[in-house]
Design a protein around this motif. Structure first.
Motif, mmCIF file in Angstrom:
data_model
loop_
_atom_site.group_PDB
_atom_site.id
_atom_site.type_symbol
_atom_site.label_atom_id
_atom_site.label_comp_id
_atom_site.label_asym_id
_atom_site.label_seq_id
_atom_site.Cartn_x
_atom_site.Cartn_y
_atom_site.Cartn_z
ATOM 1 N N GLY A 1 -27.488 -34.874 -29.048
ATOM 2 C CA GLY A 1 -26.283 -35.692 -29.031
ATOM 3 C C GLY A 1 -25.999 -36.355 -30.370
ATOM 4 O O GLY A 1 -24.890 -36.826 -30.615
ATOM 5 N N ALA A 2 -27.001 -36.387 -31.258
ATOM 6 C CA ALA A 2 -26.833 -37.010 -32.570
ATOM 7 C C ALA A 2 -26.261 -36.050 -33.611
ATOM 8 O O ALA A 2 -25.985 -36.454 -34.741
ATOM 9 N N ILE A 3 -26.072 -34.786 -33.242
ATOM 10 C CA ILE A 3 -25.507 -33.825 -34.190
ATOM 11 C C ILE A 3 -24.082 -34.269 -34.524
ATOM 12 O O ILE A 3 -23.300 -34.557 -33.620
ATOM 13 N N PRO A 4 -23.747 -34.335 -35.804
ATOM 14 C CA PRO A 4 -22.392 -34.756 -36.167
ATOM 15 C C PRO A 4 -21.352 -33.867 -35.477
ATOM 16 O O PRO A 4 -21.528 -32.668 -35.383
ATOM 17 N N PRO A 5 -20.263 -34.464 -34.977
ATOM 18 C CA PRO A 5 -19.253 -33.702 -34.236
ATOM 19 C C PRO A 5 -18.773 -32.436 -34.958
ATOM 20 O O PRO A 5 -18.516 -31.424 -34.326
ATOM 21 N N ALA A 6 -18.667 -32.486 -36.266
ATOM 22 C CA ALA A 6 -18.179 -31.320 -37.004
ATOM 23 C C ALA A 6 -19.122 -30.130 -36.878
ATOM 24 O O ALA A 6 -18.703 -28.978 -37.040
ATOM 25 N N TRP A 7 -20.388 -30.381 -36.589
ATOM 26 C CA TRP A 7 -21.387 -29.305 -36.537
ATOM 27 C C TRP A 7 -21.806 -28.934 -35.114
ATOM 28 O O TRP A 7 -22.738 -28.178 -34.924
#
Length: 124
Positions: A117-123
């Motif tokens: 869930g901590a993955i940046p939204p763009a990725w």
């Protein structure tokens, strides 16, 4: 929590694509920058180390998923091929029950879903 990971359909448990030509990927680094300093792994969401600095990958290996900054996560979020490769690698890692490449670095109480869930939204 890992039970959810183990319920991933068998069709998604295919190995990642063959390793890319490392020399070609190193040359591509010049055109695939970040917006500055990224401290979250684009593959697994591990926070802490600096994977990209001043738009340049540090070449660091993620202690969680084992991906190499600038090789396994190279590209731009708007590029479909880049996102497919990153998602394939992420899916393969999760399908293997999200093993740590450096098990001693795994924190107590670690939660794979929280980290993803901590993955940046763009990725994502």
């Amino acid at each position: 929590m890992l039970q959810q990971v183990m319920n991933i359909p068998a069709s998604w448990r295919t190995p990642p694509p063959p390793a890319v030509d490392r020399e070609r990927r190193v040359l591509e680094r010049a055109v695939s920058g970040s917006l500055g300093r990224e401290t979250v792994c684009r593959i697994c969401g591990l926070a802490g180390p600096s994977f990209w600095r001043d738009g340049v990958p540090t070449g660091m290996l993620c202690p969680c998923c084992g991906s190499e900054s600038g090789i396994d996560d190279l590209g731009h979020p708007a590029d479909g091929e880049t996102m497919r490769a990153i998602r394939t690698r992420r899916g393969y890692w999760v399908a293997l029950a999200a093993p740590w490449s450096e098990p001693a670095a795994r924190p107590a109480g670690w939660d794979v879903l929280e980290q993803l869930g901590a993955i940046p939204p763009a990725w994502r």
